[in-house]
Enzyme design. Structure first.
Site, mmCIF file in Angstrom:
data_model
loop_
_atom_site.group_PDB
_atom_site.id
_atom_site.type_symbol
_atom_site.label_atom_id
_atom_site.label_comp_id
_atom_site.label_asym_id
_atom_site.label_seq_id
_atom_site.Cartn_x
_atom_site.Cartn_y
_atom_site.Cartn_z
ATOM 1 N N HIS A 264 0.844 -1.205 0.000
ATOM 2 C CA HIS A 264 0.000 0.000 0.000
ATOM 3 C C HIS A 264 0.885 1.263 0.000
ATOM 4 O O HIS A 264 0.779 2.106 -0.900
ATOM 5 C CB HIS A 264 -0.928 -0.003 1.222
ATOM 6 N N GLU A 265 1.770 1.340 0.982
ATOM 7 C CA GLU A 265 2.649 2.524 1.047
ATOM 8 C C GLU A 265 3.588 2.542 -0.166
ATOM 9 O O GLU A 265 3.912 3.611 -0.689
ATOM 10 C CB GLU A 265 3.451 2.542 2.353
ATOM 11 N N HIS A 268 1.919 4.396 -2.897
ATOM 12 C CA HIS A 268 2.050 5.850 -2.733
ATOM 13 C C HIS A 268 3.452 6.298 -3.160
ATOM 14 O O HIS A 268 3.621 7.314 -3.824
ATOM 15 C CB HIS A 268 1.850 6.231 -1.257
ATOM 16 N N GLU A 294 -4.371 7.825 -3.223
ATOM 17 C CA GLU A 294 -4.894 6.576 -2.664
ATOM 18 C C GLU A 294 -5.207 5.577 -3.784
ATOM 19 O O GLU A 294 -5.137 4.362 -3.574
ATOM 20 C CB GLU A 294 -6.132 6.871 -1.812
HETATM 21 ZN ZN ZN Z 1 -2.971 5.277 1.650
#
Ligand code: ZN
Length: 500
Positions: A264-265, A268, A294
């Site tokens: 997830h990170e 980003h 996101e």
């Molecule tokens: Zn996030």
């Protein structure tokens, strides 16, 4: 050629440097700083942030913007200079409209509210937090009035995170998501549950780190321009195109905690590492919006990391890394386990399907707080009623209910919807990407380069030059919509849970 643009860039670069320096201090605060450093760090951060703000809102910035606007008047909207003027002007006008006395009041009120929120949560006593929240709502409404809006004050707050999107846009998109989603989650809850016991075996942290970082490198995260550390709440921060860092947290008895937060990170971070270096040290060097940001984390986490083709390639490696925990497990059992859906109380622990219901509930309540139709005192009751309505579960305590998130104590009204906007946008981008390549075949081969390249070309490199609605329209030909995500979810969970 006019020197107006270089002069504007020279003026803005030190402001960006101050913000980056503040970000380094904030990163250190969450990762390595000893507890004793807290008070001094708060002062240092406050000094750097107010320096950056003061240098930015000067009349000189306005004059340089006017001159640069003339110089770029005939340029294409995607031209770096024209975009710099347009986006900086938007930030500048917004920043100038909020009186510094109100900025100071909000800063003081949020730091007190955060302390009160922590205590309220520990003691499970909403009344400790309520007066602070009332004050933050009042100050936020005041801020919205200062900024101005077309329809309702929440518009002005949402705009900080999602330029170009209105409250009404969000509400109607969420409505079209919620209507089919509530019955889908109900149907899943009625179906035989998937077993995720194999994720709850023993997973040594050092092996989780090695495996996760190998996957991150395979996806294209550049460790020469980044690093991963541990923090209580995972986050991504960028100091420059050449230094984009992520954090994670480990649970040795639950594999998904660290692994899915890493990708997830990582999603980003791939966005930040992919922004055109020509935009460095300008306000354009960032994501188009929080929702668009996101969308990148959700794409890698869910459309890649929770897909069967991805694990077709990676599961044998995972088994090799954790022979004791997974030696006897099958790919199918693992795929089902990581996609288990279960209505639950806590947003940050929610699965891919129910997460959106947590977000919609918060959006509706905070929109009501700001337009005055929901009072702070009614909030716990409204919260529990909505939980029952949407998810069929009701918390026994406010600590597990209305007090669980930090956002309202920071006056971050308008932030929550960006999580679901990102989820919907990710599904729309994934459909567009699938039109251009066989995503499943790439994933099954562990061939991520063409996928990242596609995102770099269509999304990452533009930084903040386009708003999220403009970027989405350009890439997919569509406006924001829940349809793509609903197709994805009904298809995936319909198969996993044998729904008809
Ligand atoms: Zn996030």
């Amino acid at each position: 050629m006019s020197d107006a643009l270089p002069a504007l860039r020279d003026h803005l670069a030190p402001v960006e440097d101050l913000k980056a320096a503040a970000a380094v201090l904030a990163w250190d605060q969450e990762t390595f700083m000893p507890d004793g450093g807290a008070e001094a760090r708060a002062q240092q951060l406050s000094t750097l942030q107010s320096q950056a703000h003061e240098q930015f809102v000067t009349d000189e910035t306005g004059e340089l913007l006017d001159r640069a606007a003339e110089a770029t008047a005939d340029a294409d909207p995607l031209d770096d200079g024209a975009a710099l003027v347009r986006v900086t002007r938007r930030d500048y006008e917004r920043a100038r409209k909020v009186p510094s006395s109100l900025v100071a009041e909000l800063s003081q009120a949020t730091s007190e509210a955060k302390q009160a929120w922590k205590r309220a949560r520990t003691e499970d006593d909403f009344s400790i937090f309520a007066p602070h929240l009332e004050e933050l709502v009042d100050l936020s409404v005041e801020k919205a009035e200062a900024i101005g809006y077309d329809d309702e004050p929440y518009d002005a707050l949402l705009e900080e995170f999602e330029p170009g999107l209105t409250t009404a846009d969000v509400a109607s998109t969420f409505e079209s998501l919620r209507e089919p989603l509530v019955p889908l989650v109900d149907a899943i809850a009625d179906a035989p549950q998937l077993d995720d016991d194999l994720l709850r075996r023993s997973y040594p942290q050092s092996t989780q780190k090695a495996f996760g970082e190998q996957v991150l490198a395979d996806l294209g995260y550049d460790f020469d321009r980044g690093r991963q550390d541990v923090s209580a709440h995972p986050f991504t921060t960028s100091f420059a195109h050449s230094d984009v860092r992520i954090t994670t947290r480990y649970d040795e008895e639950f594999l998904p905690t660290a692994f899915f937060s890493m990708i997830h990170e990582g999603g980003h971070a791939l966005y930040e590492q992919g922004i055109d270096p020509a935009l460095a040290r300008t306000p354009l060097a960032g994501g188009a919006s929080l929702g668009m940001h996101e969308s990148q984390s959700r794409f890698w986490e869910n459309h890649v990391g929770r897909s069967r083709p991805f694990w077709h390639h990676h599961f044998p490696q995972l088994q090799e890394a954790f022979p004791n925990a997974l030696g006897d497990a099958s790919l199918d059992a693992f795929y089902r386990a990581i996609n288990r859906v279960e209505p639950s109380l806590i947003r940050v622990e929610a699965d891919e399907a129910t997460y959106n219901l947590h977000v919609m509930l918060r959006f509706e309540l905070e929109r009501g707080l700001i337009d005055g139709t929901v009072s702070v005192n009614d909030l716990p009751e409204r919260w529990n009623a909505a939980m029952d309505d949407y998810l069929g579960v009701v918390p026994n305590t406010d600590a597990d209910g209305v007090l669980q998130d930090v956002h309202w104590s920071m006056a971050s009204f308008g932030y929550f919807p960006t999580y679901t906007l990102g989820t919907l946008t990710a599904a729309q981008l994934t459909e567009a990407l699938r039109d251009d390549m066989d995503l499943d075949a790439r994933l099954a081969d562990g061939d991520f380069a063409p996928i990242l390249d596609w995102l770099r070309t269509h999304v990452h490199r533009h930084g903040r030059k386009l708003t999220a609605p403009q970027l989405l329209e350009r890439v997919t030909g569509q406006e924001l919509s829940a349809d793509a995500w609903l197709r994805y979810a009904e298809n995936k969970f319909g198969a996993l849970y044998n729904l008809n």
